[in-house]
Scaffold this motif. Sequence first.
Motif, PDB file in Angstrom:
ATOM      1  N   LEU A 279      -3.735   3.216 -14.287  1.00  0.00           N
ATOM      2  CA  LEU A 279      -2.389   3.550 -13.539  1.00  0.00           C
ATOM      3  C   LEU A 279      -1.477   2.675 -12.632  1.00  0.00           C
ATOM      4  O   LEU A 279      -1.798   1.811 -12.705  1.00  0.00           O
ATOM      5  N   VAL A 280      -0.520   3.731 -12.883  1.00  0.00           N
ATOM      6  CA  VAL A 280       0.820   2.424 -12.752  1.00  0.00           C
ATOM      7  C   VAL A 280       1.654   3.000 -11.754  1.00  0.00           C
ATOM      8  O   VAL A 280       2.139   4.860 -11.815  1.00  0.00           O
ATOM      9  N   VAL A 281       3.217   2.659 -11.436  1.00  0.00           N
ATOM     10  CA  VAL A 281       3.595   3.216 -10.766  1.00  0.00           C
ATOM     11  C   VAL A 281       5.016   2.852 -11.154  1.00  0.00           C
ATOM     12  O   VAL A 281       5.208   1.800 -11.371  1.00  0.00           O
ATOM     13  N   LYS A 282       6.117   3.751 -11.340  1.00  0.00           N
ATOM     14  CA  LYS A 282       7.071   3.398 -11.971  1.00  0.00           C
ATOM     15  C   LYS A 282       8.396   4.561 -11.241  1.00  0.00           C
ATOM     16  O   LYS A 282       7.852   5.314 -10.453  1.00  0.00           O
ATOM     17  N   ARG A 283       9.369   4.547 -11.907  1.00  0.00           N
ATOM     18  CA  ARG A 283      10.864   5.116 -11.155  1.00  0.00           C
ATOM     19  C   ARG A 283      10.545   7.102 -12.370  1.00  0.00           C
ATOM     20  O   ARG A 283      11.126   5.866 -13.754  1.00  0.00           O
TER      21      ARG A 283
ATOM     22  N   LEU B  33       0.872  -1.289   0.224  1.00  0.00           N
ATOM     23  CA  LEU B  33      -0.230   0.088   0.434  1.00  0.00           C
ATOM     24  C   LEU B  33       0.655   1.548  -0.288  1.00  0.00           C
ATOM     25  O   LEU B  33       2.075   0.935   0.222  1.00  0.00           O
ATOM     26  N   LEU B  34       0.633   2.287  -1.200  1.00  0.00           N
ATOM     27  CA  LEU B  34       1.132   3.403  -0.913  1.00  0.00           C
ATOM     28  C   LEU B  34       0.740   4.837   0.006  1.00  0.00           C
ATOM     29  O   LEU B  34      -0.884   4.523  -0.921  1.00  0.00           O
ATOM     30  N   LEU B  35       1.315   5.679   0.182  1.00  0.00           N
ATOM     31  CA  LEU B  35       0.573   6.974   0.498  1.00  0.00           C
ATOM     32  C   LEU B  35       1.397   7.971  -0.883  1.00  0.00           C
ATOM     33  O   LEU B  35       2.128   7.929  -0.932  1.00  0.00           O
ATOM     34  N   VAL B  36       0.234   7.761  -1.727  1.00  0.00           N
ATOM     35  CA  VAL B  36       0.767   9.283  -2.589  1.00  0.00           C
ATOM     36  C   VAL B  36       0.664  10.850  -2.150  1.00  0.00           C
ATOM     37  O   VAL B  36      -0.224  10.816  -1.922  1.00  0.00           O
ATOM     38  N   HIS B  37       1.587  11.417  -2.997  1.00  0.00           N
ATOM     39  CA  HIS B  37       1.174  12.936  -2.477  1.00  0.00           C
ATOM     40  C   HIS B  37       0.558  13.657  -3.970  1.00  0.00           C
ATOM     41  O   HIS B  37       1.943  13.575  -5.222  1.00  0.00           O
ATOM     42  N   TRP B  38      -0.715  13.752  -4.620  1.00  0.00           N
ATOM     43  CA  TRP B  38      -0.760  14.310  -5.634  1.00  0.00           C
ATOM     44  C   TRP B  38      -0.364  15.196  -6.283  1.00  0.00           C
ATOM     45  O   TRP B  38      -0.720  16.228  -5.382  1.00  0.00           O
TER      46      TRP B  38
ATOM     47  N   ARG C  57       3.620  11.281  -6.597  1.00  0.00           N
ATOM     48  CA  ARG C  57       4.803  11.275  -5.873  1.00  0.00           C
ATOM     49  C   ARG C  57       4.545  10.157  -4.924  1.00  0.00           C
ATOM     50  O   ARG C  57       3.837  10.434  -3.888  1.00  0.00           O
ATOM     51  N   VAL C  58       5.180   9.174  -4.487  1.00  0.00           N
ATOM     52  CA  VAL C  58       5.036   8.242  -3.593  1.00  0.00           C
ATOM     53  C   VAL C  58       5.723   8.688  -2.171  1.00  0.00           C
ATOM     54  O   VAL C  58       6.987   8.547  -3.125  1.00  0.00           O
ATOM     55  N   ARG C  59       5.166   8.866  -1.676  1.00  0.00           N
ATOM     56  CA  ARG C  59       5.960   8.654  -0.660  1.00  0.00           C
ATOM     57  C   ARG C  59       6.294   8.175   0.878  1.00  0.00           C
ATOM     58  O   ARG C  59       7.368   8.140   1.188  1.00  0.00           O
ATOM     59  N   PHE C  60       5.593   6.624   1.108  1.00  0.00           N
ATOM     60  CA  PHE C  60       5.557   5.847   2.015  1.00  0.00           C
ATOM     61  C   PHE C  60       4.861   4.470   1.189  1.00  0.00           C
ATOM     62  O   PHE C  60       4.441   5.179   1.000  1.00  0.00           O
ATOM     63  N   ARG C  61       5.495   2.860   2.339  1.00  0.00           N
ATOM     64  CA  ARG C  61       5.469   1.769   1.754  1.00  0.00           C
ATOM     65  C   ARG C  61       4.397   1.579   2.810  1.00  0.00           C
ATOM     66  O   ARG C  61       5.593   1.608   3.397  1.00  0.00           O
ATOM     67  N   TYR C  62       3.323   0.674   2.663  1.00  0.00           N
ATOM     68  CA  TYR C  62       2.886   0.254   3.152  1.00  0.00           C
ATOM     69  C   TYR C  62       2.883  -1.774   3.267  1.00  0.00           C
ATOM     70  O   TYR C  62       2.151  -2.167   2.587  1.00  0.00           O
TER      71      TYR C  62
ATOM     72  N   ILE D  35       6.931   7.547  -8.941  1.00  0.00           N
ATOM     73  CA  ILE D  35       5.171   8.162  -9.159  1.00  0.00           C
ATOM     74  C   ILE D  35       4.501   7.322  -9.884  1.00  0.00           C
ATOM     75  O   ILE D  35       4.887   6.393  -9.733  1.00  0.00           O
ATOM     76  N   VAL D  36       3.691   8.229  -9.648  1.00  0.00           N
ATOM     77  CA  VAL D  36       2.133   7.240 -10.388  1.00  0.00           C
ATOM     78  C   VAL D  36       1.613   8.030 -11.154  1.00  0.00           C
ATOM     79  O   VAL D  36       1.971   9.660 -11.453  1.00  0.00           O
ATOM     80  N   LEU D  37       1.533   7.637 -12.829  1.00  0.00           N
ATOM     81  CA  LEU D  37       1.000   8.027 -14.092  1.00  0.00           C
ATOM     82  C   LEU D  37      -0.018   7.446 -14.478  1.00  0.00           C
ATOM     83  O   LEU D  37      -0.240   6.111 -14.193  1.00  0.00           O
ATOM     84  N   ARG D  38      -0.353   8.278 -15.547  1.00  0.00           N
ATOM     85  CA  ARG D  38      -0.974   7.625 -15.965  1.00  0.00           C
ATOM     86  C   ARG D  38      -0.776   7.043 -17.555  1.00  0.00           C
ATOM     87  O   ARG D  38      -0.093   6.891 -18.507  1.00  0.00           O
TER      88      ARG D  38
END
Length: 144
Positions: A62-66, A36-41, A102-107, A51-54
């Motif tokens: 939605l995908v998550v990449k560097r 689980l991620l905490l995203v800073h929109w 941008r992804v800030r934390f992962r749980y 980051i999270v992007l379309r």
Amino acid sequence: MPELSQETERARGPLPFGPAEVTGPSMVPTLRHGDLLLVHWGARTRPGDVIVLRHPFQQDLLVVKRAVQLREGGWWVLGDNPYAGGDSTDYGVVPEELVLGRVRFRYRPRKGGQRSPFALAGWALSAVRPVLSDRSASRRLRAR
């Protein structure tokens, strides 16, 4: 490629932070399926950020990449798992307007079989981690 659950789009509200769930292996070892991620929109993107992007061709996905490099036309993005694909090597640069946050934390949720005090202590020490821009620092945190 790590997709984000459909709940991600619904959870994105008026607050600048929101949750997301990872599905897929392309960000292993930084992120795993089920994290689980905490995203800073709307956060500013810098090289090295997760980051999270379309998806450029499936914009409902939605995908998550560097974010690796800002080039003419947008961001060059890569997964941390070079064998999984589904990044800019497949679809080229991603326009900046498709970058959502941008992804800030992962749980990392607890596994069902973790019942011993040592397993619970190990999980508690590693469950919540910041997702750092510097990949080497992120690796050092994961190794503990």
